[in-house]
Motif scaffolding. Structure first.
Motif, short mmCIF file in Angstrom:
data_model
loop_
_atom_site.label_atom_id
_atom_site.label_comp_id
_atom_site.label_asym_id
_atom_site.label_seq_id
_atom_site.Cartn_x
_atom_site.Cartn_y
_atom_site.Cartn_z
N THR A 82 0.71 -0.96 -0.14
CA THR A 82 0.01 0.20 0.53
C THR A 82 0.84 1.39 0.14
O THR A 82 1.87 1.61 0.62
CB THR A 82 -1.03 0.07 0.93
OG1 THR A 82 -1.12 -1.36 1.06
CG2 THR A 82 -2.10 0.96 1.02
N TYR A 84 1.06 5.83 0.08
CA TYR A 84 -0.13 6.61 0.06
C TYR A 84 1.28 7.98 0.11
O TYR A 84 1.76 7.93 0.15
CB TYR A 84 -0.40 7.73 1.68
CG TYR A 84 -1.08 6.24 2.50
CD1 TYR A 84 -1.36 5.26 1.68
CD2 TYR A 84 -1.09 6.88 3.97
CE1 TYR A 84 -2.67 4.72 2.87
CE2 TYR A 84 -2.07 5.86 4.37
CZ TYR A 84 -3.06 4.87 4.27
OH TYR A 84 -3.48 4.07 5.12
N TYR A 112 -2.91 2.97 9.73
CA TYR A 112 -2.19 1.65 8.60
C TYR A 112 -2.60 0.76 9.40
O TYR A 112 -3.41 -0.26 9.16
CB TYR A 112 -0.99 2.24 7.99
CG TYR A 112 -1.18 0.55 7.40
CD1 TYR A 112 -2.30 0.64 5.75
CD2 TYR A 112 -0.36 -0.40 7.45
CE1 TYR A 112 -1.45 -0.88 5.68
CE2 TYR A 112 -0.54 -1.72 7.18
CZ TYR A 112 -0.79 -1.45 5.99
OH TYR A 112 -0.84 -2.87 4.88
N PHE A 168 3.79 1.15 3.00
CA PHE A 168 3.14 0.15 3.57
C PHE A 168 3.24 -1.93 3.27
O PHE A 168 2.14 -1.75 1.96
CB PHE A 168 2.13 0.17 4.17
CG PHE A 168 1.66 1.76 5.65
CD1 PHE A 168 1.97 1.86 6.15
CD2 PHE A 168 1.27 2.56 4.34
CE1 PHE A 168 2.15 3.04 6.65
CE2 PHE A 168 1.16 3.93 4.77
CZ PHE A 168 1.69 4.11 6.58
#
Length: 196
Positions: A82, A84, A112, A168
């Protein structure tokens, strides 16, 4: 005597075969975020593109998510990448000091982990974090022991806050597989490099 030697060689060959079968073959692959790319060794092929999700606050302009469940015969219940993409102007305006920046990163990681546990319906038992270096940048590896779907589960999450994009990377596997899948997750984590 020949039969004993032949039988011994057969047992040795079977032992070597059994030892070799437990080793996951890792291949170096690129994992693309929205802005940055990481290179890492993975035991499966990433065949799908990351999906975009709506940003949930003023600090994040874009979220991408790429997850693999039950990755091709592996005992990882889930592998997730993931990213951001951060709103640099907003962050510079609000995080005027390195201390504020560090607090913001801690909140991002905690957010998260909380969202992951909520989505997975996991109940956290303990959390342990350590700092590692990836391509000369500070990263955090957080190990969470939790209960998920009635099973004792281990969740390892790498948090790599690059200036352009926060990464992540999560691995979830049964706690009982710490000696094999846990070590495999550690191998993958140690192979991560930021692609320039």
């Amino acid at each position: 005597m020949k039969k004993i030697i032949a039988a011994s060689l057969m047992v040795l060959a079977l032992c070597l075969l059994a030892l070799g079968c437990g080793q996951a073959k890792l291949t170096s692959q690129e994992v693309k975020g929205s802005v940055t790319t990481l290179q890492m060794d993975l035991p499966f092929t990433l065949e799908q593109q990351a999906k975009e999700a709506a940003a949930q606050n003023d600090y994040v302009t874009k979220i991408t998510d790429n997850r693999i469940t039950q990755a091709k015969g592996m005992d990882f219940h889930l592998t997730q990448f993931t990213t951001y993409v951060m709103n640099q102007d907003k962050m510079k305006a609000d995080a005027k000091t390195a201390e504020n920046q560090k607090k913001f990163e801690e909140k991002a990681l905690d957010g998260y982990l909380t969202a992951f546990e909520k989505n997975a319906k996991a109940t956290e038992k303990s959390r342990d974090a350590k700092t590692v270096t990836i391509s000369g940048k500070d990263a955090t590896v957080t190990t969470v022991q939790c209960k998920m779907k009635g099973e004792d589960e281990t969740l390892k999450v790498v948090f790599l806050p690059l200036p352009e994009e926060y990464w992540f990377i999560a691995f979830a596997y049964p706690k009982e597989h710490e000696d094999d899948q846990g070590k495999l997750a550690d191998k993958i984590i140690s192979s991560i490099q930021v692609k320039e």
